[in-house]
Design an enzyme around this catalytic site. Structure first.
Site, PDB file in Angstrom:
ATOM      1  N   SER A  62       0.801  -1.240   0.000  1.00 34.88           N
ATOM      2  CA  SER A  62       0.000   0.000   0.000  1.00 34.88           C
ATOM      3  C   SER A  62       0.827   1.281   0.000  1.00 34.88           C
ATOM      4  O   SER A  62       0.267   2.365  -0.171  1.00 34.88           O
ATOM      5  CB  SER A  62      -0.951   0.017   1.200  1.00 34.88           C
ATOM      6  OG  SER A  62      -2.017  -0.853   0.947  1.00 34.88           O
ATOM      7  N   LYS A 113       0.400   3.366  -2.941  1.00 30.86           N
ATOM      8  CA  LYS A 113      -0.759   4.260  -3.083  1.00 30.86           C
ATOM      9  C   LYS A 113      -0.334   5.741  -3.073  1.00 30.86           C
ATOM     10  O   LYS A 113      -1.027   6.597  -3.623  1.00 30.86           O
ATOM     11  CB  LYS A 113      -1.770   3.984  -1.968  1.00 30.86           C
ATOM     12  CG  LYS A 113      -2.420   2.592  -2.075  1.00 30.86           C
ATOM     13  CD  LYS A 113      -3.234   2.243  -0.833  1.00 30.86           C
ATOM     14  CE  LYS A 113      -3.861   0.859  -0.958  1.00 30.86           C
ATOM     15  NZ  LYS A 113      -4.487   0.388   0.295  1.00 30.86           N
ATOM     16  N   TYR A 171      -4.685   3.803   8.094  1.00 30.76           N
ATOM     17  CA  TYR A 171      -6.054   3.271   8.220  1.00 30.76           C
ATOM     18  C   TYR A 171      -6.659   3.635   9.575  1.00 30.76           C
ATOM     19  O   TYR A 171      -6.526   4.786  10.001  1.00 30.76           O
ATOM     20  CB  TYR A 171      -6.051   1.746   7.978  1.00 30.76           C
ATOM     21  CG  TYR A 171      -5.189   1.383   6.811  1.00 30.76           C
ATOM     22  CD1 TYR A 171      -5.530   1.824   5.543  1.00 30.76           C
ATOM     23  CD2 TYR A 171      -4.006   0.678   6.965  1.00 30.76           C
ATOM     24  CE1 TYR A 171      -4.731   1.539   4.451  1.00 30.76           C
ATOM     25  CE2 TYR A 171      -3.200   0.388   5.879  1.00 30.76           C
ATOM     26  CZ  TYR A 171      -3.564   0.826   4.638  1.00 30.76           C
ATOM     27  OH  TYR A 171      -2.774   0.554   3.576  1.00 30.76           O
TER      28      TYR A 171
HETATM   29  N1  GLN Z   1      -2.359  -5.305  -1.946  1.00 29.12           N
HETATM   30  C1  GLN Z   1      -2.879  -5.178  -0.596  1.00 29.12           C
HETATM   31  C2  GLN Z   1      -4.387  -5.287  -0.626  1.00 29.12           C
HETATM   32  O1  GLN Z   1      -4.974  -4.732  -1.510  1.00 29.12           O
HETATM   33  C3  GLN Z   1      -2.465  -3.866  -0.033  1.00 29.12           C
HETATM   34  C4  GLN Z   1      -2.990  -3.642   1.358  1.00 29.12           C
HETATM   35  C5  GLN Z   1      -2.035  -2.927   2.253  1.00 29.12           C
HETATM   36  O2  GLN Z   1      -0.827  -2.900   2.037  1.00 29.12           O
HETATM   37  N2  GLN Z   1      -2.562  -2.418   3.348  1.00 29.12           N
HETATM   38  O3  GLN Z   1      -4.983  -5.914   0.205  1.00 29.12           O
END
Ligand code: GLN
Length: 312
Positions: free
Chosen positions: A63, A66, A241
């Protein structure tokens, strides 16, 4: 304070930590990673990079990608992105679906999975996934100045085979018209961006534009100063999160985590920091990575809430 000594202390403290968290297992390929590893790298505004522990081992950035995907999407559609993705913390897990029905398929922010899937949809822009993925790889190579950054195809394949929640999120948002390309193309792009592999050293290099108010260290501009500040603001409020508040409380630095165990943290004007330890806490954020950043922020005084030092 000597940063190299501090890194030595942090690596030693983390080596003796008993509770290292749990390696992510819902992506089978990530479950194979050895939880004993810990790395840290700090790129400072003076151009130096200091490293400790397993700072040159590659890991799945997941993530953390992102942040780079958001930067690219803002470059393509600018503030129109905010018609399709919010800018508020979700208070829910990274892969939660619960708010999407009440909020008509508009994800709370670009760092939860739903928001990142919309960002991937924007970045596809009518092309095949390989075009968008190629663009993302070129971007991180440009940010780091390193051409050997790759995508781990085994990780991408592993998530494609098991990413049922992401499929649900993407299909659900497609029903609201907020995912516009076919779901398999959007997720193909998203899973590959998550499977980019970088070391702590490379990740700290990649984050420098967010420490430098949007500038590339070579003098070019990656994003405007206001955009860099806004991306940092989103990292502080949404980057961990439902544990974003706790991270801000404990560390006080914008940060973005990934389930591969990495965290990119930005001290504006001072440092771009990458930490990695694969074991996660209950919120899916690196257990030791968070502890290491807490220790670093306390010892350096680098919280963004600290008053400027004399001479700043
Ligand atoms: N590829 C992971 C997912 O989509 C990324 C989630 C993360 O790193 N928090 O679940």
């Amino acid at each position: 304070m000597d940063l190299s000594d501090l890194l030595t202390d942090i690596v030693a403290t983390m080596a003796s930590a008993e509770d290292r968290g749990q390696v992510a297992s819902y992506i089978p390929e990530l479950a194979k990673v050895d939880a004993a590893q810990f790395g840290i790298a700090i790129a400072t505004a003076d151009g130096r990079v200091r490293t400790g522990g397993d700072a040159d081992s590659g890991f799945s950035i997941q993530s953390i990608s992102k942040v780079f995907a958001l930067t690219l999407a803002l470059g393509k559609v600018g503030d129109q992105l905010w018609d399709r993705v919010g800018r508020e913390p979700s208070g829910n897990a990274f892969n939660s679906i619960v708010q999407l029905e009440q909020e008509q398929g508009i994800p709370r922010n670009p760092f939860i999975n739903a928001g990142a899937i919309v960002v991937s949809d924007v970045n596809l822009g009518g092309h095949q996934p390989r075009v968008a993925i190629g663009e993302m790889l070129r971007f991180v190579r440009y940010l780091t100045g390193e051409d050997d950054i790759i995508i781990n195809e085994d990780v991408a394949t592993s998530e494609t085979a098991t990413g049922f929640r992401n499929m649900a999120l993407a299909n659900y948002m497609r029903a609201f018209g907020n995912v516009r390309h076919p779901v398999d193309l959007v997720l193909g792009s998203y899973f590959h961006q998550c499977a980019i592999e970088m070391s702590c050293r490379q990740l700290a290099l990649a984050g420098r534009y967010l420490m430098l108010d949007g500038r590339h260290p070579d003098g070019g501009r990656v994003v405007s100063p206001s955009r860099a500040r806004r991306i940092n603001a989103l990292m502080l409020t949404c980057g961990h999160y439902d544990a974003s508040g706790d991270f801000a409380f404990r560390v006080g630095i914008p940060g973005k985590s990934g389930v591969g165990g990495g965290i990119l943290a930005i001290v504006p004007g001072r440092a771009s920091i990458a930490v990695w330890s694969p074991g996660l806490n209950a919120s899916g954020n690196s257990q030791l990575g968070t502890q290491a950043l807490e220790m670093l922020a306390r010892r350096t005084g680098w919280s963004v809430f600290s008053p400027p030092e004399e001479g700043d």
